[in-house]
Design an enzyme around this catalytic site. Structure first.
Site, PDB file in Angstrom:
ATOM      1  N   GLU A 160       0.808  -1.218   0.000  1.00  0.00           N
ATOM      2  CA  GLU A 160       0.000   0.000   0.000  1.00  0.00           C
ATOM      3  C   GLU A 160       0.848   1.278   0.000  1.00  0.00           C
ATOM      4  OE1 GLU A 160      -0.325  -2.757   1.826  1.00  0.00           O
ATOM      5  OE2 GLU A 160      -2.274  -2.825   2.838  1.00  0.00           O
TER       6      GLU A 160
ATOM      7  N   CYS B 282      -3.045  -3.389   7.029  1.00  0.00           N
ATOM      8  CA  CYS B 282      -2.737  -3.659   8.435  1.00  0.00           C
ATOM      9  C   CYS B 282      -2.882  -2.388   9.265  1.00  0.00           C
ATOM     10  CB  CYS B 282      -1.337  -4.233   8.583  1.00  0.00           C
ATOM     11  SG  CYS B 282      -0.009  -3.089   8.162  1.00  0.00           S
TER      12      CYS B 282
ATOM     13  N   SER C 156      11.510 -41.156 -16.251  1.00  0.00           N
ATOM     14  CA  SER C 156      10.589 -40.016 -16.299  1.00  0.00           C
ATOM     15  C   SER C 156      11.244 -38.751 -16.842  1.00  0.00           C
ATOM     16  CB  SER C 156      10.045 -39.729 -14.887  1.00  0.00           C
ATOM     17  OG  SER C 156      11.092 -39.406 -13.999  1.00  0.00           O
TER      18      SER C 156
ATOM     19  N   ARG D   3       8.878 -24.057  -6.612  1.00  0.00           N
ATOM     20  CA  ARG D   3       9.639 -24.507  -5.446  1.00  0.00           C
ATOM     21  C   ARG D   3      10.049 -23.354  -4.537  1.00  0.00           C
ATOM     22  NH1 ARG D   3      14.040 -28.789  -8.045  1.00  0.00           N
ATOM     23  NH2 ARG D   3      12.590 -30.556  -8.357  1.00  0.00           N
TER      24      ARG D   3
ATOM     25  N   ASP E  25      15.611 -41.629  -9.654  1.00  0.00           N
ATOM     26  CA  ASP E  25      15.966 -40.399 -10.376  1.00  0.00           C
ATOM     27  C   ASP E  25      17.167 -39.656  -9.807  1.00  0.00           C
ATOM     28  OD1 ASP E  25      13.765 -40.953 -11.918  1.00  0.00           O
ATOM     29  OD2 ASP E  25      12.460 -39.488 -10.957  1.00  0.00           O
TER      30      ASP E  25
ATOM     31  N   LEU F  49      16.444 -31.545  -6.005  1.00  0.00           N
ATOM     32  CA  LEU F  49      15.386 -30.863  -5.245  1.00  0.00           C
ATOM     33  C   LEU F  49      15.816 -29.490  -4.752  1.00  0.00           C
ATOM     34  CD1 LEU F  49      13.775 -33.748  -3.137  1.00  0.00           C
ATOM     35  CD2 LEU F  49      13.294 -33.026  -5.486  1.00  0.00           C
TER      36      LEU F  49
ATOM     37  N   GLU G 193       6.713 -33.891  -4.844  1.00  0.00           N
ATOM     38  CA  GLU G 193       6.888 -34.072  -6.286  1.00  0.00           C
ATOM     39  C   GLU G 193       6.917 -35.537  -6.699  1.00  0.00           C
ATOM     40  OE1 GLU G 193      10.032 -31.735  -7.924  1.00  0.00           O
ATOM     41  OE2 GLU G 193       9.338 -29.871  -7.007  1.00  0.00           O
TER      42      GLU G 193
END
Length: 363
Positions: free
Chosen positions: A58, A81, A174, A190, A206, A210, A295
């Site tokens: 704001e 606020c 994959s 993420r 895999d 991450l 995931e």
């Protein structure tokens, strides 16, 4: 800043919601907030909460509007606020600027910060709350969950599947099922979560990193989680080898073999022993983790869905078929009759290159 002519309050709210996303990954645990100063159908100023501890949306928008804010309408995605925290009350800035009307998407559920709408009305401003409420609540689902649910983190499930609901081919491969635009989106996604989790089979198959490797550098890098009841994780996988660099936790069964647990702990992996998924999530919440992006794999996804532990589903569908021998996206998910099947609410649909993103929330 471009000038937008003939914008009504709902269009201004949609613009404010778009602006709010610019704080993704940077403002947690604060909410995402965007604001637009609308003067005679023209955007006179705009702002967003960009960084935890920095100025709120704001006052940024009001400063950019300058004198044009006097007599104008402030459109904001969350009730301003009225308390002094790391920043002064936004209500004070609104009154000083001479704004005539405030349109907020939703009230602030935080009892420390709420009450701004009532205070502004007391001071003679017009206040309307509710324009764009559903979209604003969906945008700040993690923030709202953190305030309302102390039992477990907000759990989002992200799966990339084929057209027939497979997350890997018959050999378990994959990479890469989805295209580059979808993978870029995942890295952006993420950045806004406290932790990223996968099942043990995904780790073994895999060997993922991450980590966040996109345009947004998260203010606090997400913790990495492994869910594996037997703690059967090779210490040579990436998540274990780099546990000293990126915080990594394994959630395992109470009776997981002690030698495996000790080996992982010696590599720097923190260990949570739990009797169930629900208990494991409760323990993570008790450690301060308020949001989790899962995931895969299929068995973990099926277990979380089957126990009603998923709040949001990010589904990326790729235009390929993998057939009956492909790995199912939600293995072990109980089958309900159609009349009792749970229907989810669609939050977003869009294309990511050749892939399709569908975001759904539990009702």
């Amino acid at each position: 800043m471009p000038t937008v002519v003939d914008m009504d309050e709902r269009e201004a709210m949609n613009h404010a919601l778009d602006l709010a996303w610019r704080g993704w990954g940077r403002v947690h645990p604060n909410p995402l907030v965007g604001a637009v100063v609308l003067a005679d159908g023209v955007v006179a100023g705009e702002g967003w909460h960009a960084e935890f501890g920095d100025r709120h949306a704001e006052p940024v928008a009001l400063d950019r509007a300058g004198e044009k804010a006097r007599g104008a309408t402030l459109v904001v995605t969350l009730e301003p606020c009225t308390h002094r925290g790391k920043q002064p009350p936004c209500t004070d800035a609104i009154v000083r600027a001479g704004v005539r009307r405030v349109v907020a998407a939703m009230t602030d559920p935080n009892p420390v910060a709420s009450g701004g709408a009532a205070r502004l009305e007391t001071l003679g401003l017009e206040v309307q709350v509710g324009v764009g409420r559903e979209a604003a609540a969906a945008q700040n689902a993690i923030f709202l969950h953190r305030l309302r649910n102390q039992l477990r983190p907000f759990v989002a499930l992200k799966l990339a599947t084929s057209l027939d609901g497979r997350i890997a081919d018959a050999s378990g491969h994959s990479r890469w099922l989805s295209g580059e635009p979808a993978r870029d989106y995942v890295h952006w996604l993420r950045a806004g979560f406290d932790a990223i989790g996968v099942g043990g089979r995904t780790v073994r198959q895999d060997d993922p990193n991450l980590t966040v490797r996109g345009p947004v550098t998260p203010r606090v890098p997400p913790r990495r989680l492994i869910f594996d009841t037997a703690a059967d994780i090779d210490p040579r996988v990436t998540l274990v080898r780099t546990a000293g660099e990126v915080p990594t936790t394994i959630v395992t069964a109470s009776d997981a073999p002690g030698d495996r647990v000790d080996r992982l702990a010696a590599s720097g992996v923190s260990v949570i022993r739990a009797g169930s998924l629900e208990e494991g999530l409760r323990m993570l919440r008790a450690e301060g983790l308020s949001s989790l992006l899962v995931e895969g794999g299929g068995r973990l996804a099926g277990a979380l869905l089957g126990h009603g532990l998923v709040d949001r589903y990010y589904w990326m569908q790729s235009p390929i078929w993998l057939g009956d021998r492909g790995v199912p996206a939600t293995a072990g998910l109980p089958s309900d009759p159609l009349a009792r099947a749970e229907r989810w609410t669609v939050v977003e649909r869009r294309a990511l290159g050749e892939d399709t993103l569908l975001v759904l929330d539990r009702r």
